[in-house]
Design a protein around this motif. Structure first.
Motif, PDB file in Angstrom:
ATOM      1  N   ARG A 229       8.767  10.103  -2.433  1.00 20.65           N
ATOM      2  CA  ARG A 229       7.151   9.438  -1.119  1.00 20.65           C
ATOM      3  C   ARG A 229       7.435   8.286  -0.311  1.00 20.65           C
ATOM      4  O   ARG A 229       6.651   7.985  -0.113  1.00 20.65           O
ATOM      5  CB  ARG A 229       6.199   9.642  -2.757  1.00 20.65           C
ATOM      6  CG  ARG A 229       5.910  10.513  -3.394  1.00 20.65           C
ATOM      7  CD  ARG A 229       5.145   9.501  -3.879  1.00 20.65           C
ATOM      8  NE  ARG A 229       3.355  10.630  -4.247  1.00 20.65           N
ATOM      9  CZ  ARG A 229       2.542   9.952  -4.804  1.00 20.65           C
ATOM     10  NH1 ARG A 229       2.975   8.884  -5.570  1.00 20.65           N
ATOM     11  NH2 ARG A 229       1.316  10.230  -4.313  1.00 20.65           N
TER      12      ARG A 229
ATOM     13  N   HIS B 230       4.948   7.232 -10.193  1.00 19.48           N
ATOM     14  CA  HIS B 230       4.563   8.223  -9.817  1.00 19.48           C
ATOM     15  C   HIS B 230       5.774   9.322 -10.874  1.00 19.48           C
ATOM     16  O   HIS B 230       5.561  10.477 -11.372  1.00 19.48           O
ATOM     17  CB  HIS B 230       4.616   8.582  -8.493  1.00 19.48           C
ATOM     18  CG  HIS B 230       3.417  10.378  -8.187  1.00 19.48           C
ATOM     19  ND1 HIS B 230       3.006  10.646  -8.800  1.00 19.48           N
ATOM     20  CD2 HIS B 230       4.982  11.111  -7.378  1.00 19.48           C
ATOM     21  CE1 HIS B 230       3.158  11.734  -8.453  1.00 19.48           C
ATOM     22  NE2 HIS B 230       4.107  12.116  -7.428  1.00 19.48           N
TER      23      HIS B 230
ATOM     24  N   PRO C  85       3.374   4.108  -1.510  1.00 19.55           N
ATOM     25  CA  PRO C  85       2.954   4.954  -2.781  1.00 19.55           C
ATOM     26  C   PRO C  85       4.410   6.247  -2.894  1.00 19.55           C
ATOM     27  O   PRO C  85       4.657   6.579  -4.225  1.00 19.55           O
ATOM     28  CB  PRO C  85       2.400   6.113  -1.812  1.00 19.55           C
ATOM     29  CG  PRO C  85       2.480   6.500  -0.462  1.00 19.55           C
ATOM     30  CD  PRO C  85       3.221   5.319   0.304  1.00 19.55           C
TER      31      PRO C  85
ATOM     32  N   ASP D 222       1.131  -1.243   0.424  1.00 21.51           N
ATOM     33  CA  ASP D 222      -0.352  -0.156  -0.004  1.00 21.51           C
ATOM     34  C   ASP D 222       0.705   1.706  -0.074  1.00 21.51           C
ATOM     35  O   ASP D 222       0.354   1.787   0.256  1.00 21.51           O
ATOM     36  CB  ASP D 222      -0.801   0.255   1.195  1.00 21.51           C
ATOM     37  CG  ASP D 222      -2.212  -0.968   1.387  1.00 21.51           C
ATOM     38  OD1 ASP D 222      -2.311  -1.456  -0.093  1.00 21.51           O
ATOM     39  OD2 ASP D 222      -2.655  -1.154   2.501  1.00 21.51           O
TER      40      ASP D 222
ATOM     41  N   SER E 244       7.515   6.465  -5.360  1.00 20.43           N
ATOM     42  CA  SER E 244       7.211   7.311  -6.778  1.00 20.43           C
ATOM     43  C   SER E 244       7.915   6.109  -7.711  1.00 20.43           C
ATOM     44  O   SER E 244       7.546   6.661  -8.555  1.00 20.43           O
ATOM     45  CB  SER E 244       7.553   8.329  -6.559  1.00 20.43           C
ATOM     46  OG  SER E 244       8.974   8.061  -6.516  1.00 20.43           O
TER      47      SER E 244
END
Length: 422
Positions: free
Chosen positions: A255, A322, A139, A137, A141
């Protein structure tokens, strides 16, 4: 069965082979067979290329009549199935990471739910990977894992205990806990971080003597885990915690949810609460926007922190992540030079830390015999990636999977040399 990539893929291949054997199929790993299943990796460019080369090699073998069928599963297949079907159509079928029942059906087998913990080990019997969760889960990048493995899903404690007991019964002495992020374990099932609870149950399994932790995420690290490591002799004083960088601006762009100050405070708490703990980490060089100042900051930090183990990789620009929106603006040769500079510092640190072990006695688990040496590991070393202990094989026999006490007589950067003592 051909396995490419990380220990999580090794585990998945072992489960597939266990299911096939339960269905009466004859299965071999990394050897020739009439039907080939390739478990691919799709993490970074080099791994993707190795997977594609392997698929092409077996498609050629199929066209030459050397194998009957070729099936592809795993991360590359999950991520690029439509493209692969178009570019390499001679593969019989492609399957994603969550399509085990469909893969088994294509191989003429049924998925058996009752086979929890049944695997065909590809590691030596005395150590085994135990995958405690799937997916991620986080995030980050730069990372494509959530695209290939989906969201985080913990395996219930009772299932993992059942699996650990079966492994122990078959001679496994060391469990290596793996997941994309061990520290996230339990949040979905128990509404709290439950890694410490799991460890307290696993140490009760008779026959298991070492439990090792791989892949702990630094943000939100559950401090109760450190208490368990310190108080439970079965849990190795070892942690693999991929930190990736130390420049706060780079960590923010990545991130990672942390800063240089928080990272240093976490490492200090490890060393304070578990004195003598071996810390392994991995770093990325050449992330988009990484300046020479950012890199110098990381170099100085590596020299200061004196990690016991460290791996370093060049940044890989992965589509649908990302960071793919950022310009991949660090030239490849600069990325590679930076990796070399970090590893040069680490090589010196590793040599100095190993010199301090000369004259000391360590409990060593014997993995194999190689040439004139028996080869083993201390609790501070994981298979394939860390130091090994080499013991001359003349006038002595050491059974694989046995623990012995070894006095260290000499040391290089990445190996220890010693003799068995009573």
């Amino acid at each position: 069965m051909i396995t490419l990539g990380c220990s999580k893929n090794v585990y998945d291949s072992e489960v597939i082979m266990g299911q096939l054997i339960a269905n009466g199929k004859e299965v071999v790993h990394e050897e020739s067979g009439d039907i080939v299943v390739i478990n691919t990796c799709g993490f970074i460019e080099n791994a993707k290329q190795e997977s594609i080369d392997t698929i092409l090699r077996f498609v050629e073998a199929k066209e030459a009549g050397k194998v009957e069928k070729v099936f592809v599963t795993g991360c590359l297949s999950e991520r690029y199935k439509p493209e692969l079907q178009k570019e390499i159509p001679n593969v019989d079928q492609y399957f994603g990471t969550r399509e085990l029942p469909m893969l088994l059906k294509a191989l003429g087998a049924d998925y058996k739910h009752e086979l929890v913990g049944e695997r065909l080990l590809t590691t030596p019997r005395h150590y085994a990977y135990l995958k405690i969760a799937e997916g991620c889960d986080r995030p980050c990048s730069f990372c494509a894992i959530p695209l290939m493995r989906g969201n985080h899903r913990s395996t219930p404690i009772e299932e993992l205990l059942k699996e650990a007991k079966k492994l122990a019964k078959n001679g496994t002495k060391e469990l290596i806990l793996i997941a994309q992020d061990l520290t996230y374990y339990g949040l979905d099932l128990y509404k709290k971080r439950a890694l410490a609870d799991l460890l307290k149950e696993l140490v009760k399994v008779d026959g298991i003597e070492w439990i090792r932790l791989h892949y702990a995420f630094p943000t939100g690290f559950p401090q109760d885990v450190l208490e368990v490591i310190k108080s439970e002799p079965k849990i190795c004083n070892y942690i693999d915690i991929p930190l990736q960088h130390i420049s706060t601006s780079v960590l923010t762009s990545m991130r990672r949810g942390t800063t240089k100050e928080k990272t240093n405070a976490l490492l200090a708490s490890f060393r304070e609460k578990v004195p003598g703990m071996a810390i392994r980490t991995t770093l990325i060089c050449g992330y988009p926007g990484e300046t020479e100042e950012d890199f110098q900051e990381m170099k100085n930090w590596v020299a200061e922190q004196r990690f016991d183990r460290l791996g370093c990789f060049t940044y890989s620009h992965e589509e649908n992540t990302h960071a793919f929106h950022l310009e991949d603006n660090v030239p490849q040769e600069v990325k590679e030079r930076r990796v070399e500079e970090i590893m040069e510092i680490q090589s010196q640190v590793s040599w100095e830390l190993n010199q301090q072990k000369i004259g000391k006695v360590f409990k060593v688990l014997i993995d194999r015999k190689e040439g004139d040496f028996f080869v083993g590991r201390t609790e501070f070393d994981s298979p394939d990636v860390d130091n090994e202990v080499l013991i001359p094989a003349e006038n002595i026999y050491l059974p694989m999977g046995e623990f012995v006490n070894v006095k260290i007589n000499d040391a290089s950067e990445f190996d220890l040399f010693g003799e068995v003592v009573d």
